[in-house]
Design an enzyme around this catalytic site. Structure first.
Site, PDB file in Angstrom:
ATOM      1  N   ASN A 259     -18.544   5.164  15.703  1.00 16.86           N
ATOM      2  CA  ASN A 259     -18.866   3.751  15.767  1.00 16.86           C
ATOM      3  C   ASN A 259     -17.747   2.990  16.495  1.00 16.86           C
ATOM      4  O   ASN A 259     -16.793   3.591  16.981  1.00 16.86           O
ATOM      5  CB  ASN A 259     -19.093   3.223  14.342  1.00 16.86           C
ATOM      6  CG  ASN A 259     -20.137   2.125  14.298  1.00 16.86           C
ATOM      7  OD1 ASN A 259     -20.199   1.281  15.190  1.00 16.86           O
ATOM      8  ND2 ASN A 259     -20.950   2.134  13.254  1.00 16.86           N
TER       9      ASN A 259
ATOM     10  N   HIS B 265       6.739  11.062  16.692  1.00 22.57           N
ATOM     11  CA  HIS B 265       8.027  10.802  17.317  1.00 22.57           C
ATOM     12  C   HIS B 265       9.133  11.355  16.418  1.00 22.57           C
ATOM     13  O   HIS B 265       8.949  11.495  15.210  1.00 22.57           O
ATOM     14  CB  HIS B 265       8.209   9.305  17.550  1.00 22.57           C
ATOM     15  CG  HIS B 265       7.109   8.708  18.378  1.00 22.57           C
ATOM     16  ND1 HIS B 265       7.090   8.792  19.747  1.00 22.57           N
ATOM     17  CD2 HIS B 265       5.966   8.071  18.029  1.00 22.57           C
ATOM     18  CE1 HIS B 265       5.997   8.213  20.202  1.00 22.57           C
ATOM     19  NE2 HIS B 265       5.293   7.765  19.187  1.00 22.57           N
TER      20      HIS B 265
ATOM     21  N   GLY C 199     -14.936   3.878   7.434  1.00 22.57           N
ATOM     22  CA  GLY C 199     -14.278   2.892   8.286  1.00 22.57           C
ATOM     23  C   GLY C 199     -12.811   2.664   7.945  1.00 22.57           C
ATOM     24  O   GLY C 199     -12.391   2.798   6.804  1.00 22.57           O
TER      25      GLY C 199
ATOM     26  N   SER D   9     -13.675   5.011   2.987  1.00 24.65           N
ATOM     27  CA  SER D   9     -13.145   3.952   3.855  1.00 24.65           C
ATOM     28  C   SER D   9     -11.721   3.589   3.477  1.00 24.65           C
ATOM     29  O   SER D   9     -11.354   3.564   2.305  1.00 24.65           O
ATOM     30  CB  SER D   9     -14.010   2.696   3.734  1.00 24.65           C
ATOM     31  OG  SER D   9     -15.290   2.947   4.243  1.00 24.65           O
TER      32      SER D   9
ATOM     33  N   THR E 159      -3.120  12.417   5.134  1.00 23.09           N
ATOM     34  CA  THR E 159      -1.808  12.938   5.499  1.00 23.09           C
ATOM     35  C   THR E 159      -1.699  14.439   5.293  1.00 23.09           C
ATOM     36  O   THR E 159      -0.763  15.059   5.784  1.00 23.09           O
ATOM     37  CB  THR E 159      -0.699  12.256   4.679  1.00 23.09           C
ATOM     38  OG1 THR E 159      -0.931  12.497   3.295  1.00 23.09           O
ATOM     39  CG2 THR E 159      -0.663  10.758   4.946  1.00 23.09           C
ATOM     40  N   LYS E 160      -2.654  15.017   4.531  1.00 26.42           N
ATOM     41  CA  LYS E 160      -2.641  16.454   4.232  1.00 26.42           C
ATOM     42  C   LYS E 160      -4.044  17.006   4.364  1.00 26.42           C
ATOM     43  O   LYS E 160      -5.029  16.259   4.332  1.00 26.42           O
ATOM     44  CB  LYS E 160      -2.114  16.702   2.818  1.00 26.42           C
ATOM     45  CG  LYS E 160      -0.666  16.307   2.660  1.00 26.42           C
ATOM     46  CD  LYS E 160      -0.147  16.635   1.292  1.00 26.42           C
ATOM     47  CE  LYS E 160       1.332  16.219   1.237  1.00 26.42           C
ATOM     48  NZ  LYS E 160       1.905  16.322  -0.078  1.00 26.42           N
TER      49      LYS E 160
ATOM     50  N   LYS F 110     -13.935  14.300  -5.892  1.00 24.17           N
ATOM     51  CA  LYS F 110     -15.216  14.822  -6.368  1.00 24.17           C
ATOM     52  C   LYS F 110     -15.576  16.045  -5.543  1.00 24.17           C
ATOM     53  O   LYS F 110     -15.427  16.045  -4.328  1.00 24.17           O
ATOM     54  CB  LYS F 110     -16.288  13.756  -6.221  1.00 24.17           C
ATOM     55  CG  LYS F 110     -17.674  14.183  -6.658  1.00 24.17           C
ATOM     56  CD  LYS F 110     -18.669  13.048  -6.472  1.00 24.17           C
ATOM     57  CE  LYS F 110     -20.043  13.491  -6.906  1.00 24.17           C
ATOM     58  NZ  LYS F 110     -21.027  12.412  -6.785  1.00 24.17           N
TER      59      LYS F 110
END
Length: 184
Positions: free
Chosen positions: A83, A113, A140, A158, A163-164, A181
């Site tokens: 989207n 970085h 989103g 959303s 991060t993992k 879940k």
């Protein structure tokens, strides 16, 4: 190794290298053309995406605007949909399976970085791939960080910050994103 070879190998590289700057300019041109299309130009949009991306399925839809670094490191499967306002920083490889849906403002980042300020001041970057399985729906305003793998049949809620790695067959949400879940 060239700077592009270093980039593709996930090593520190200089993004100001002339070859990489030319590759980025190509991507900017194709995304500019894509983002300037109208809703009546669906076939032309698809042609531009097929030229931009490393590989695609036959059925793919992205709603403008869309932005990426190079394009050629993006590989999407059949029936891919993204989207509005999708950003994929594809310094490293991004592989997305079939039947995947990205809600508005999903961001996928492969580049990072240096933490060390002296090294960071040199302008070098490095990338880690992002892999997303089949039948995944990403909500989103989700951010997917470098080096993450998301399994098959996953729903990411959303606003999540992934991060993992996320295993298959789960609903995962939050910052940091965690499974809440099991599905099936």
């Amino acid at each position: 190794m060239t700077e592009k070879e270093k980039m593709l190998a996930g090593e520190w590289f200089n993004p100001s290298d002339p070859e990489l700057k030319a590759d980025a300019a190509r991507s900017q041109q194709l995304t500019r053309l894509f983002n300037a299309t109208t809703e009546e130009q669906k076939d032309y949009r698809r042609q531009l995406l097929k030229k931009l991306f490393g590989s695609t399925g036959e059925k793919l839809t992205i709603e403008p605007p869309f932005h990426c670094d190079y394009g050629y490191n993006i590989h999407v499967g059949e029936k891919f949909y993204a989207n509005f306002d999708c950003i994929i920083l594809d310094v490293g490889e991004v592989r997305i399976g079939k039947n995947c849906l990205l809600a508005p403002r999903v961001c996928i980042f492969t580049v990072g970085h240096p933490i060390d300020p002296e090294l960071r001041s040199t302008g070098v970057e490095a990338a880690k791939p992002v892999i997303i399985g089949d039948n995944v729906w990403i909500g989103g305003n989700t951010v997917i960080n470098p080096g993450v793998t998301i399994g098959d049949n996953v729903v990411i809620g959303s606003g999540s910050v992934v991060t993992k790695d996320i295993p298959s067959n789960v609903v995962a949400v939050g910052n940091p994103c965690k499974p809440i879940k099991t599905l099936k």
